[in-house]
Design an enzyme around this catalytic site. Structure first.
Site, PDB file in Angstrom:
ATOM      1  N   CYS A 165     -20.561  -6.328   4.073  1.00  0.00           N
ATOM      2  CA  CYS A 165     -20.529  -7.774   3.808  1.00  0.00           C
ATOM      3  C   CYS A 165     -21.486  -8.562   4.706  1.00  0.00           C
ATOM      4  O   CYS A 165     -21.708  -9.743   4.491  1.00  0.00           O
ATOM      5  CB  CYS A 165     -19.111  -8.304   3.965  1.00  0.00           C
ATOM      6  SG  CYS A 165     -17.926  -7.356   3.021  1.00  0.00           S
ATOM      7  N   HIS A 197     -19.166 -15.467   5.191  1.00  0.00           N
ATOM      8  CA  HIS A 197     -18.849 -14.477   4.156  1.00  0.00           C
ATOM      9  C   HIS A 197     -17.495 -14.861   3.569  1.00  0.00           C
ATOM     10  O   HIS A 197     -16.538 -15.110   4.292  1.00  0.00           O
ATOM     11  CB  HIS A 197     -18.820 -13.081   4.781  1.00  0.00           C
ATOM     12  CG  HIS A 197     -18.151 -12.073   3.912  1.00  0.00           C
ATOM     13  ND1 HIS A 197     -18.455 -11.939   2.577  1.00  0.00           N
ATOM     14  CD2 HIS A 197     -17.178 -11.162   4.178  1.00  0.00           C
ATOM     15  CE1 HIS A 197     -17.700 -10.990   2.064  1.00  0.00           C
ATOM     16  NE2 HIS A 197     -16.909 -10.506   3.009  1.00  0.00           N
ATOM     17  N   ASN A 233     -13.927 -11.781  -2.961  1.00  0.00           N
ATOM     18  CA  ASN A 233     -14.842 -11.225  -1.961  1.00  0.00           C
ATOM     19  C   ASN A 233     -15.942 -10.426  -2.663  1.00  0.00           C
ATOM     20  O   ASN A 233     -15.679  -9.349  -3.196  1.00  0.00           O
ATOM     21  CB  ASN A 233     -14.031 -10.332  -1.012  1.00  0.00           C
ATOM     22  CG  ASN A 233     -14.879  -9.688   0.070  1.00  0.00           C
ATOM     23  OD1 ASN A 233     -16.101  -9.701  -0.005  1.00  0.00           O
ATOM     24  ND2 ASN A 233     -14.217  -9.118   1.052  1.00  0.00           N
TER      25      ASN A 233
HETATM   26  O1  UT7 Z   1     -15.195  -8.359   3.576  1.00  0.00           O
HETATM   27  C1  UT7 Z   1     -14.294  -8.026   4.575  1.00  0.00           C
HETATM   28  C2  UT7 Z   1     -13.243  -7.271   3.896  1.00  0.00           C
HETATM   29  N1  UT7 Z   1     -11.882  -7.528   4.016  1.00  0.00           N
HETATM   30  C3  UT7 Z   1     -11.149  -8.603   4.380  1.00  0.00           C
HETATM   31  O2  UT7 Z   1     -11.619  -9.624   4.773  1.00  0.00           O
HETATM   32  C4  UT7 Z   1      -9.677  -8.458   4.319  1.00  0.00           C
HETATM   33  C5  UT7 Z   1      -8.986  -8.885   5.588  1.00  0.00           C
HETATM   34  N2  UT7 Z   1      -7.531  -8.742   5.450  1.00  0.00           N
HETATM   35  C6  UT7 Z   1      -6.795  -9.547   4.697  1.00  0.00           C
HETATM   36  O3  UT7 Z   1      -7.296 -10.483   4.138  1.00  0.00           O
HETATM   37  C7  UT7 Z   1      -5.310  -9.303   4.616  1.00  0.00           C
HETATM   38  O4  UT7 Z   1      -4.950  -8.300   5.546  1.00  0.00           O
HETATM   39  C8  UT7 Z   1      -4.847  -8.898   3.184  1.00  0.00           C
HETATM   40  C9  UT7 Z   1      -4.989 -10.081   2.254  1.00  0.00           C
HETATM   41  C10 UT7 Z   1      -5.698  -7.745   2.684  1.00  0.00           C
HETATM   42  C11 UT7 Z   1      -3.383  -8.469   3.207  1.00  0.00           C
HETATM   43  O5  UT7 Z   1      -2.566  -9.506   3.731  1.00  0.00           O
HETATM   44  P1  UT7 Z   1      -1.473  -9.178   4.840  1.00  0.00           P
HETATM   45  O6  UT7 Z   1      -0.759 -10.418   5.092  1.00  0.00           O
HETATM   46  O7  UT7 Z   1      -2.181  -8.527   5.990  1.00  0.00           O
HETATM   47  O8  UT7 Z   1      -0.524  -8.174   4.068  1.00  0.00           O
HETATM   48  P2  UT7 Z   1      -0.129  -6.669   4.425  1.00  0.00           P
HETATM   49  O9  UT7 Z   1      -1.278  -5.756   4.116  1.00  0.00           O
HETATM   50  O10 UT7 Z   1       0.423  -6.622   5.794  1.00  0.00           O
HETATM   51  O11 UT7 Z   1       1.015  -6.417   3.371  1.00  0.00           O
HETATM   52  C12 UT7 Z   1       2.216  -7.158   3.405  1.00  0.00           C
HETATM   53  C13 UT7 Z   1       3.023  -6.747   2.191  1.00  0.00           C
HETATM   54  C14 UT7 Z   1       3.158  -5.234   2.018  1.00  0.00           C
HETATM   55  O12 UT7 Z   1       4.472  -4.986   1.530  1.00  0.00           O
HETATM   56  P3  UT7 Z   1       5.595  -4.414   2.501  1.00  0.00           P
HETATM   57  O13 UT7 Z   1       5.051  -3.117   3.016  1.00  0.00           O
HETATM   58  O14 UT7 Z   1       5.744  -5.463   3.556  1.00  0.00           O
HETATM   59  O15 UT7 Z   1       6.752  -4.279   1.588  1.00  0.00           O
HETATM   60  C15 UT7 Z   1       2.162  -4.914   0.949  1.00  0.00           C
HETATM   61  O16 UT7 Z   1       2.518  -3.761   0.196  1.00  0.00           O
HETATM   62  O17 UT7 Z   1       2.372  -7.224   1.001  1.00  0.00           O
HETATM   63  C16 UT7 Z   1       2.262  -6.142   0.071  1.00  0.00           C
HETATM   64  N3  UT7 Z   1       1.076  -6.355  -0.739  1.00  0.00           N
HETATM   65  C17 UT7 Z   1       1.106  -7.055  -1.892  1.00  0.00           C
HETATM   66  N4  UT7 Z   1       2.101  -7.696  -2.527  1.00  0.00           N
HETATM   67  C18 UT7 Z   1       1.791  -8.337  -3.668  1.00  0.00           C
HETATM   68  C19 UT7 Z   1      -0.193  -5.914  -0.521  1.00  0.00           C
HETATM   69  N5  UT7 Z   1      -0.986  -6.319  -1.517  1.00  0.00           N
HETATM   70  C20 UT7 Z   1      -0.205  -7.028  -2.375  1.00  0.00           C
HETATM   71  C21 UT7 Z   1      -0.467  -7.712  -3.591  1.00  0.00           C
HETATM   72  N6  UT7 Z   1       0.566  -8.351  -4.188  1.00  0.00           N
HETATM   73  N7  UT7 Z   1      -1.689  -7.755  -4.124  1.00  0.00           N
END
Ligand code: UT7
Length: 326
Positions: free
Chosen positions: A112, A253, A283
């Site tokens: 990115c 980004h 993204n």
């Molecule tokens: O270009 C650079 C690339 N990447 C980024 O910039 C991404 C940076 N990271 C993020 O933006 C965030 O970490 C995410 C948006 C990817 C995830 O958000 P989070 O608040 O860190 O969520 P998490 O990964 O800790 O997941 C929390 C919960 C999990 O469920 P449990 O284990 O707590 O039951 C996930 O399974 O949310 C669940 N989850 C979803 N639920 C509904 C993960 N993806 C989804 C989804 N819909 N799409």
């Protein structure tokens, strides 16, 4: 030293609009979850054009806008992590497609951060008098690296392309880049991976791996981005001897609106200083900054003399910022 200036901005938006509700029919997710965690409401997915074709469409528009013929291009750099092929480079395919027969062409892969790294690299060729006209494209079809059954990643990414042409305009030594800052930290390469090519040959007994699809440790990336981006922005401001009052916009980004909100808070800035279109595009990795610049240019938000900070961050880890003067 030769002058360098950005003479055109443009982009190509992928054909298919995919909303959060559309994705909730594929995986267990909701518009509420996606929008509140990322700010993304929809993304564009390419169902007809590969990366080189999104690039070529952008390239043709850029040439028209800048009144430069394909033969006048000296170099084409494509920043991408989702090329059509490993070889040839996407830039070579584009060179052939648009008939830029005098241009050298190659790709840069810095995830990115790719567009920012490519822009900084290209400017050096102009400044030193090696080249006069360079096209820099940031383009992705990440949709082909997405596991559409994995809700952790499939809601985040989109396809698209954007780019600029930079040109030399004399020898006063005035560059459109006022300061730059680039970094990599390979100790964290595993935080975002995709497109793996595992060792595979007659002599190897390598286990079969499943690294084609993008896998990401979202929390690790989130914390890296909110630490690194404010530091990098402060570095370029200090290098240029400028303050936030001198800067019209920061174009980060467009990974996640929540990351940018934290960056803004850490820098003591209001969100008005940031240009965000994450809601519309998701993204788009190396394409996100040039797509935003193209949109801003179309909305007449970029005027001569404006100073803008571009800040990229992503897989590698890589990150970097640049202050440009329009
Ligand atoms: O270009 C650079 C690339 N990447 C980024 O910039 C991404 C940076 N990271 C993020 O933006 C965030 O970490 C995410 C948006 C990817 C995830 O958000 P989070 O608040 O860190 O969520 P998490 O990964 O800790 O997941 C929390 C919960 C999990 O469920 P449990 O284990 O707590 O039951 C996930 O399974 O949310 C669940 N989850 C979803 N639920 C509904 C993960 N993806 C989804 C989804 N819909 N799409």
């Amino acid at each position: 030293m030769y002058n360098s200036k950005i003479v055109a901005f443009d982009s190509c938006i992928a054909a298919k609009t995919v909303t959060n509700d559309d994705l909730s029919k594929l995986v267990e997710t909701s518009d509420e979850w996606i929008a509140s965690r990322t700010g993304i409401k929809q993304r564009y997915i390419s169902d007809d054009k590969n990366t080189s074709e999104l690039c070529s469409e952008t390239a043709v528009k850029l040439l028209k806008k800048s009144n430069i013929s394909p033969q006048e291009l000296d170099l084409i750099i494509v920043a991408t992590t989702s090329p059509d092929y490993l070889t040839p480079s996407t830039a070579c395919i584009v060179q052939g497609m648009i008939g830029a027969s005098n241009a050298c062409a190659y790709d840069i892969n810095a995830a990115c951060s790719g567009f920012v790294f490519a822009l900084i690299t290209a400017e050096k060729f102009i400044r030193c008098g090696v080249y006069k006209n360079i096209m820099i494209l940031g383009a992705e079809t990440l949709s082909k690296l997405i596991d559409w059954t994995d809700r952790n990643t499939c809601v985040l990414f989109g396809d698209g392309a954007g780019g600029v042409i930079i040109s030399s305009s004399g020898a006063d030594g005035k560059s459109f880049i006022l300061a730059e800052d680039m970094h990599a930290d390979g100790l964290h390469w595993h935080a975002i991976t995709g497109g793996e090519l595992p060792l595979c040959n007659t002599f190897a007994n390598a286990p079969k791996k499943d690294g084609h699809f993008i896998k990401m440790n979202g929390r690790e990336v989130f914390s890296f981005a909110t630490r690194s981006v404010p530091k990098s922005i402060n570095i370029v401001l200090e290098k240029a001897g400028l303050g936030f009052d001198d800067i019209k916009y920061i174009v980060p980004h467009q990974a996640n609106a929540r990351i940018i909100e934290i960056v803004a808070k850490k820098l003591g800035l209001s969100m008005d200083k940031f240009y965000l279109n994450t809601d519309k595009f998701g993204n788009t990795s190396a394409a996100s900054i040039p797509l935003a610049l193209s949109e801003m240019s179309g909305a007449k938000l970029l005027n001569s003399g404006d100073k803008i900070i571009l800040s990229g961050f992503g897989g590698g880890f890589t990150w970097g910022s640049v202050i440009i003067e329009i």
